[in-house]
Design an enzyme around this catalytic site. Structure first.
Site, PDB file in Angstrom:
ATOM      1  N   LYS A   1     -39.593  88.563 101.447  1.00  0.00           N
ATOM      2  CA  LYS A   1     -40.723  89.345 100.915  1.00  0.00           C
ATOM      3  C   LYS A   1     -41.645  89.846 102.022  1.00  0.00           C
ATOM      4  O   LYS A   1     -42.243  90.916 101.894  1.00  0.00           O
ATOM      5  CB  LYS A   1     -41.537  88.529  99.910  1.00  0.00           C
ATOM      6  CG  LYS A   1     -40.741  87.924  98.759  1.00  0.00           C
ATOM      7  CD  LYS A   1     -39.856  88.894  98.038  1.00  0.00           C
ATOM      8  CE  LYS A   1     -38.509  88.265  97.726  1.00  0.00           C
ATOM      9  NZ  LYS A   1     -37.391  89.184  97.602  1.00  0.00           N
TER      10      LYS A   1
ATOM     11  N   GLU B   1     -51.677  86.514  98.394  1.00  0.00           N
ATOM     12  CA  GLU B   1     -52.062  87.798  97.803  1.00  0.00           C
ATOM     13  C   GLU B   1     -53.157  87.544  96.791  1.00  0.00           C
ATOM     14  O   GLU B   1     -53.199  86.478  96.182  1.00  0.00           O
ATOM     15  CB  GLU B   1     -50.874  88.425  97.034  1.00  0.00           C
ATOM     16  CG  GLU B   1     -49.893  89.160  97.916  1.00  0.00           C
ATOM     17  CD  GLU B   1     -48.728  89.754  97.131  1.00  0.00           C
ATOM     18  OE1 GLU B   1     -48.695  89.626  95.889  1.00  0.00           O
ATOM     19  OE2 GLU B   1     -47.847  90.337  97.775  1.00  0.00           O
TER      20      GLU B   1
ATOM     21  N   HIS C   1     -40.775  84.171  83.907  1.00  0.00           N
ATOM     22  CA  HIS C   1     -40.080  85.040  84.863  1.00  0.00           C
ATOM     23  C   HIS C   1     -38.684  85.438  84.419  1.00  0.00           C
ATOM     24  O   HIS C   1     -37.921  85.994  85.196  1.00  0.00           O
ATOM     25  CB  HIS C   1     -40.046  84.430  86.263  1.00  0.00           C
ATOM     26  CG  HIS C   1     -41.412  84.090  86.769  1.00  0.00           C
ATOM     27  ND1 HIS C   1     -42.383  85.050  86.922  1.00  0.00           N
ATOM     28  CD2 HIS C   1     -41.982  82.923  87.095  1.00  0.00           C
ATOM     29  CE1 HIS C   1     -43.500  84.477  87.341  1.00  0.00           C
ATOM     30  NE2 HIS C   1     -43.285  83.173  87.448  1.00  0.00           N
TER      31      HIS C   1
ATOM     32  N   ARG D   1     -29.634  95.367  94.217  1.00  0.00           N
ATOM     33  CA  ARG D   1     -28.434  95.252  93.379  1.00  0.00           C
ATOM     34  C   ARG D   1     -28.580  96.172  92.157  1.00  0.00           C
ATOM     35  O   ARG D   1     -29.642  96.721  91.905  1.00  0.00           O
ATOM     36  CB  ARG D   1     -28.308  93.808  92.874  1.00  0.00           C
ATOM     37  CG  ARG D   1     -29.514  93.413  92.032  1.00  0.00           C
ATOM     38  CD  ARG D   1     -29.392  92.072  91.362  1.00  0.00           C
ATOM     39  NE  ARG D   1     -30.501  91.851  90.461  1.00  0.00           N
ATOM     40  CZ  ARG D   1     -31.702  91.382  90.788  1.00  0.00           C
ATOM     41  NH1 ARG D   1     -31.965  91.075  92.053  1.00  0.00           N
ATOM     42  NH2 ARG D   1     -32.645  91.227  89.884  1.00  0.00           N
TER      43      ARG D   1
HETATM   44  C1  MV4 Z   1     -47.900  88.768  91.294  1.00  0.00           C
HETATM   45  C2  MV4 Z   1     -48.658  88.590  90.118  1.00  0.00           C
HETATM   46  C3  MV4 Z   1     -50.015  88.764  90.196  1.00  0.00           C
HETATM   47  N1  MV4 Z   1     -50.584  89.036  91.381  1.00  0.00           N
HETATM   48  N2  MV4 Z   1     -48.521  89.050  92.446  1.00  0.00           N
HETATM   49  C4  MV4 Z   1     -43.699  87.486  89.444  1.00  0.00           C
HETATM   50  C5  MV4 Z   1     -42.361  88.000  89.807  1.00  0.00           C
HETATM   51  C6  MV4 Z   1     -42.461  88.364  91.230  1.00  0.00           C
HETATM   52  N3  MV4 Z   1     -41.688  89.527  91.515  1.00  0.00           N
HETATM   53  C7  MV4 Z   1     -43.916  88.609  91.447  1.00  0.00           C
HETATM   54  N4  MV4 Z   1     -44.596  88.154  90.290  1.00  0.00           N
HETATM   55  C8  MV4 Z   1     -45.937  88.298  90.174  1.00  0.00           C
HETATM   56  N5  MV4 Z   1     -46.582  88.615  91.310  1.00  0.00           N
HETATM   57  C9  MV4 Z   1     -49.832  89.172  92.470  1.00  0.00           C
HETATM   58  N6  MV4 Z   1     -50.445  89.426  93.627  1.00  0.00           N
HETATM   59  C10 MV4 Z   1     -48.009  88.287  88.945  1.00  0.00           C
HETATM   60  C11 MV4 Z   1     -46.646  88.119  88.970  1.00  0.00           C
HETATM   61  C12 MV4 Z   1     -46.079  87.772  87.709  1.00  0.00           C
HETATM   62  C13 MV4 Z   1     -45.218  88.614  87.056  1.00  0.00           C
HETATM   63  C14 MV4 Z   1     -44.833  89.831  87.596  1.00  0.00           C
HETATM   64  C15 MV4 Z   1     -43.974  90.640  86.935  1.00  0.00           C
HETATM   65  C16 MV4 Z   1     -43.463  90.239  85.712  1.00  0.00           C
HETATM   66  C17 MV4 Z   1     -43.821  89.049  85.165  1.00  0.00           C
HETATM   67  C18 MV4 Z   1     -44.697  88.223  85.818  1.00  0.00           C
HETATM   68  C19 MV4 Z   1     -45.070  87.022  85.225  1.00  0.00           C
HETATM   69  C20 MV4 Z   1     -45.919  86.204  85.888  1.00  0.00           C
HETATM   70  C21 MV4 Z   1     -46.421  86.566  87.126  1.00  0.00           C
END
Ligand code: MV4
Length: 495
Positions: A115, A199, A234, A291
């Site tokens: 990441k 973050e 997730h 992918r």
């Molecule tokens: C985040 C976030 C809130 N703030 N980053 C979860 C999957 C991963 N790709 C990153 N994710 C998140 N990152 C910041 N700075 C909240 C999530 C997140 C989330 C993101 C997309 C879809 C579902 C989610 C469920 C919980 C948290």
């Protein structure tokens, strides 16, 4: 390209073989002990046994798969999703064996697999990113100062993580040190890499991702967005395209950013650039998946493209046959992942035999699955039975078709997420389009589902009476077993 090997199983293996067949390309399946009778094995022109049921001894055995490819004279490998699909070391081995991997270069996989290196690549192109640290944290005191600057709550993320694995929310500065130590030790044990970064926590985000395609001639286009905010822990449950929230202007900006991220790593093939969107419709780059994704069909339905065919053409060295301006969104598509899970029992995997299995049909309905009536769902792999995908002229029609298709779907013998899907599709908040990633935890409770048949209600009532009458010394484990075995297993599908 005359013959390809599909290094996967289940619905995605079949999905890939169908496109190969339409292109006049022969297919080779690989299978584990648990998949001797699987549909992907029967559908392929040839099939090679690669090892015992656990994927670590079969579908993850890169060497066996490369050997199968050479033995059958296949020129290319399609890895599908999961398993070896984002494994840069495997991609290098495929190249070294003189074969073609239908996917991006090992270099792009490597950069996007971490990441922090993904963010560093994106940063050079002025892509909006959530405020935080741009490098792995080495000095905890300095990180704490940065966290205060950014403002709480913050998230600690593992650089080697992704898809939500290895994330920790920190609400107050007092918790920072403790959470940091936990996050680092978790990252070490889960990924063998303790690198973490922070973050600002976007508290009510929507998950929007952009599909991109890049060819070997330097052309990159985007195929608009998919919204995947309806998920639990997730795990995505419902995806749609286009998103109900994006304006034409934001769509254009996000699309351009996604193309820039892909260009930063000379991206070749199909990929997905993931963003989160906050309440004020500000978007931030999160990561890139290198992918073909599970939810690719919703993009296929709104663009009219076959993404697997596009991947194969790109791997053959062909240039994209269209420019960005040729691409348009037509209609609306919804996807429900039908999992062999029990929504009434905390979505625990429910394995068993598909005693009845009848898929919905008719206008605007597509089912991508890998099972037939009478088959068993193996315990070794992902519990997804099928993807139910609907298409309509607009969102309301796609939703109405989804509800109708859920009602037509007949599955008995195992519990599934079909009834849960209907709960979402008929919920006012979902229909209004005003939701975020917390939808499931906010609105879904196990009593949200319609009850089953009268007979089941009776058995449930009897089970409750027995539970009330039993001596207190009986453990709650036997209570659970009673519920699972006495009536849940044989109950017909809630829909
Ligand atoms: C985040 C976030 C809130 N703030 N980053 C979860 C999957 C991963 N790709 C990153 N994710 C998140 N990152 C910041 N700075 C909240 C999530 C997140 C989330 C993101 C997309 C879809 C579902 C989610 C469920 C919980 C948290």
């Amino acid at each position: 390209m005359k013959k390809i090997l599909i290094a996967n199983r289940g619905e995605i293996a079949l999905r890939i073989m169908r496109s190969a067949k339409e292109m006049g390309i022969k297919t080779v399946a690989v299978y584990s002990e648990a998949d001797r009778e699987a549909l992907h094995v029967r559908y392929a022109d040839e099939a090679i046994y690669i090892g015992p049921a656990p994927s670590s001894q079969s579908y993850l055995m890169g060497e066996n798969i490369i050997a199968a490819c050479i033995a059958t004279g296949a020129e290319a490998i399609h890895p599908g999703y999961g398993f070896l699909s984002e494994n840069a070391a495997f991609a290098k081995q495929v190249q070294a064996a003189g074969l073609i991997l239908i996917g991006p270069t090992p270099e792009a996989m490597e950069i996007m697999g971490n990441k922090l290196s993904a963010k560093a690549a994106a940063l050079k192109h002025k892509i909006p990113m959530v405020p935080g640290t741009e490098e792995a944290i080495t000095d905890v005191e300095e990180a704490k100062r940065r966290a205060v600057e950014v403002g709480f709550p913050i998230l600690i993320k593992a650089a080697a993580g992704g898809g939500g694995k290895g994330m920790r929310i920190v609400n107050r500065v007092e918790e920072f040190m403790e959470q940091m130590e936990l996050a680092v030790s978790e990252a070490i044990s889960a990924f063998g890499d303790g690198a973490v970064f922070i973050e600002r926590y976007v508290s009510s985000p929507r998950h929007i991702e952009i599909q991109v395609l890049g060819d070997t001639h330097g052309n990159i286009v985007h195929l608009f967005e998919r919204e995947c905010s309806i998920q639990r822990r997730h795990q995505k449950v419902i995806e749609e395209a286009p998103s109900s929230i994006l304006t034409e202007e934001i769509r254009k900006e996000m699309g351009a950013c996604a193309v820039a991220v892909a260009r930063a790593v000379n991206y070749v093939g199909a990929g997905t650039v993931e963003f989160i969107l906050d309440e004020n419709l500000n978007f931030f780059f999160l990561e890139m998946n290198t992918r073909l994704q599970v939810e690719h069909p919703v993009t296929e339905l709104i663009t009219g493209l076959d993404l697997v065919k596009e991947q194969i053409k790109i791997a053959r060295g062909e240039a994209l046959a269209y420019t960005q301006d040729d691409l348009k969104i037509n209609g609306h598509a919804m996807e429900l992942r039908v999992y062999a899970e029990d929504p009434l029992n905390n979505f625990l995997p429910d394995i068993g035999t598909l005693q009845t299995y009848k898929t919905p049909k008719g206008n605007g309905v597509r089912v991508d699955d890998g099972f037939e009536q009478g088959m068993e769902i193996p315990i070794y792999y992902d519990p997804m039975i099928a993807k139910l995908i609907t298409f309509g002229k607009d969102r309301d029609e796609a939703i109405a078709r989804m509800v109708r298709a859920i009602d037509e779907y007949e599955i008995t013998g195992i519990q599934t997420t079909l009834g849960f899907g209907k709960f979402v599709m008929t919920h006012d908040v979902f229909i209004s389009g005003q939701f975020d990633t917390h939808f499931v935890s906010k609105y879904f409770h196990s009593d949200s589902l319609e009850s089953g048949t009268d007979e089941e209600a009776l058995i449930a009532a009897l089970a409750a009476i027995i539970a009330l009458k039993k001596p207190k010394t009986i453990s709650s484990a036997s209570d659970q077993q009673l519920k699972n075995t006495a009536w849940r297993k044989n109950r017909t599908q809630l829909s």
